[in-house]
Scaffold this motif. Sequence first.
Motif, mmCIF file in Angstrom:
data_model
loop_
_atom_site.group_PDB
_atom_site.id
_atom_site.type_symbol
_atom_site.label_atom_id
_atom_site.label_comp_id
_atom_site.label_asym_id
_atom_site.label_seq_id
_atom_site.Cartn_x
_atom_site.Cartn_y
_atom_site.Cartn_z
ATOM 1 N N SER A 86 36.193 42.048 35.702
ATOM 2 C CA SER A 86 35.553 42.936 34.724
ATOM 3 C C SER A 86 34.562 42.171 33.867
ATOM 4 O O SER A 86 33.446 42.642 33.590
ATOM 5 C CB SER A 86 36.617 43.597 33.849
ATOM 6 O OG SER A 86 36.018 44.385 32.837
ATOM 7 N N THR A 104 30.442 42.654 33.751
ATOM 8 C CA THR A 104 29.762 42.965 32.495
ATOM 9 C C THR A 104 28.522 42.090 32.322
ATOM 10 O O THR A 104 27.444 42.570 31.956
ATOM 11 C CB THR A 104 30.710 42.770 31.304
ATOM 12 O OG1 THR A 104 31.784 43.707 31.404
ATOM 13 C CG2 THR A 104 29.995 42.985 29.976
ATOM 14 N N VAL A 164 39.171 46.775 42.178
ATOM 15 C CA VAL A 164 39.314 46.224 40.831
ATOM 16 C C VAL A 164 40.541 46.792 40.140
ATOM 17 O O VAL A 164 40.933 47.937 40.379
ATOM 18 C CB VAL A 164 38.059 46.505 39.966
ATOM 19 C CG1 VAL A 164 36.833 45.891 40.593
ATOM 20 C CG2 VAL A 164 37.861 48.002 39.743
ATOM 21 N N ASP A 166 38.291 51.306 37.838
ATOM 22 C CA ASP A 166 37.152 51.774 37.051
ATOM 23 C C ASP A 166 35.900 51.709 37.917
ATOM 24 O O ASP A 166 35.461 50.628 38.302
ATOM 25 C CB ASP A 166 36.976 50.900 35.806
ATOM 26 C CG ASP A 166 35.820 51.350 34.925
ATOM 27 O OD1 ASP A 166 35.148 52.348 35.266
ATOM 28 O OD2 ASP A 166 35.589 50.698 33.888
ATOM 29 N N ALA A 185 33.115 49.218 37.337
ATOM 30 C CA ALA A 185 33.314 47.804 37.626
ATOM 31 C C ALA A 185 33.134 47.464 39.101
ATOM 32 O O ALA A 185 32.972 46.296 39.452
ATOM 33 C CB ALA A 185 34.719 47.377 37.183
#
Length: 422
Positions: free
Chosen positions: A156, A160, A190, A194, A197
């Motif tokens: 994650s 980002t 993941v 999500d 992600a």
Amino acid sequence: MLWNDQTVRSLLRRIFDAAIESAAPSKAVLRNLPPKPAGRCIVVGAGKASAAMAAALDAAWPDVDVSGVVVTRYGHAVPAGRIRIIEASHPVPDEMSLKAGRTILETVRGLTADDLVIAMMSGGGSSLLVAPAGDMTLADKQAVNAALLKSGATISEMNTVRKHLSLIKGGRLALAAAPARVVTLVISDVPGDDPAAIASGPTVGDDSTIADVREILQRRHIQLPPRALAVLEAGVGLPRRGDLTGQVRIIAAPSMALAAAAHVASEAGLRTLILGDALEGESREMGTIMGGIALSARRSEHPVKGPAVILSGGETTVSIRGGESGRGGRNTEFLLSLALALSGNEGIWAIAGDTDGIDGTEDAAGAIVSPDTLRRSRAAGLDAKKLLAGHDSYSFFEGIGDLIKTGPTLTNVNDFRAIFVL
């Protein structure tokens, strides 16, 4: 059933194979196709499963005007009819990753509201699909990826950072496709599934900020190239989750793989305990923790009474802090640590592997641990503790013949772990 080394090994392999089969792209795509469009269908995608996903759609819709392009890892391509396949590098991007990013952006430009874009995303897409922001070069992107991989950052956190340095990730592909309708089919790799992600969410809005990126870089001690820092200084944010109207469908996920594995174990007469599909942390630390759980089950029948299988999924990390490292990936490092924690106790076996068939950058999906793993390794002249310290778990399991090699599975629902307790 009479449980011995041969029967347990056979069962663990069947359990692992069932987890992979549950995420077969051909079946998952067919179960989740949207209604056929009146106009064109443009297929784009990125990830280790994207070519197999595209092939399933092309075969299912012979009467639809289908075209497009997807990018997958070298060795993971399959013929996809009218859909072009590009192969690129993973886990660090290469020139073909850059070409894929440019080509896919060009493919979705100039569409109309009558067109349907189906985006097929799966694990590995972040490095396979590259469109550097600002004045960043491919070398800059490679440096960022390499630094992230060595930092111990979670998937994650890595995504980002990648999103805020890209022209295609973090919902920006969906913006480029407007006003066409966008449907995203996702095979999740993941923790938490999500979609923002997975492959760094090219068609999914994201609520992270540049401040979040700076915090990750500082906490993980990551140095960015000057041109990447300039992109952050420019302060251009991502489209928020509520800004995009496309539909997203999770068509295969780690939880589904664990359920399929549990079904096989139950049919064999075993109790099953699923610890979760989103376990994270250092691979070697996870091995120690799981070893403690298995020993507790064996000695005190808590948290589960044997014969039983303890299942878990997620994605651990391997942090390399200076010095040379050997060969291996998250799963073999976990297993070597687990073997040391079990210390040859009788009645415990384990399997762990990456469901894409490639653990790290090696040719093995994972390996198997048995009660005699350490004894056989000593007989082979292998120092388990030394090899673990040098991140050389592949050499350990290769030396005792316990690697699992499936070849590319053309799917990816993250790492899979199963511990058998008699």
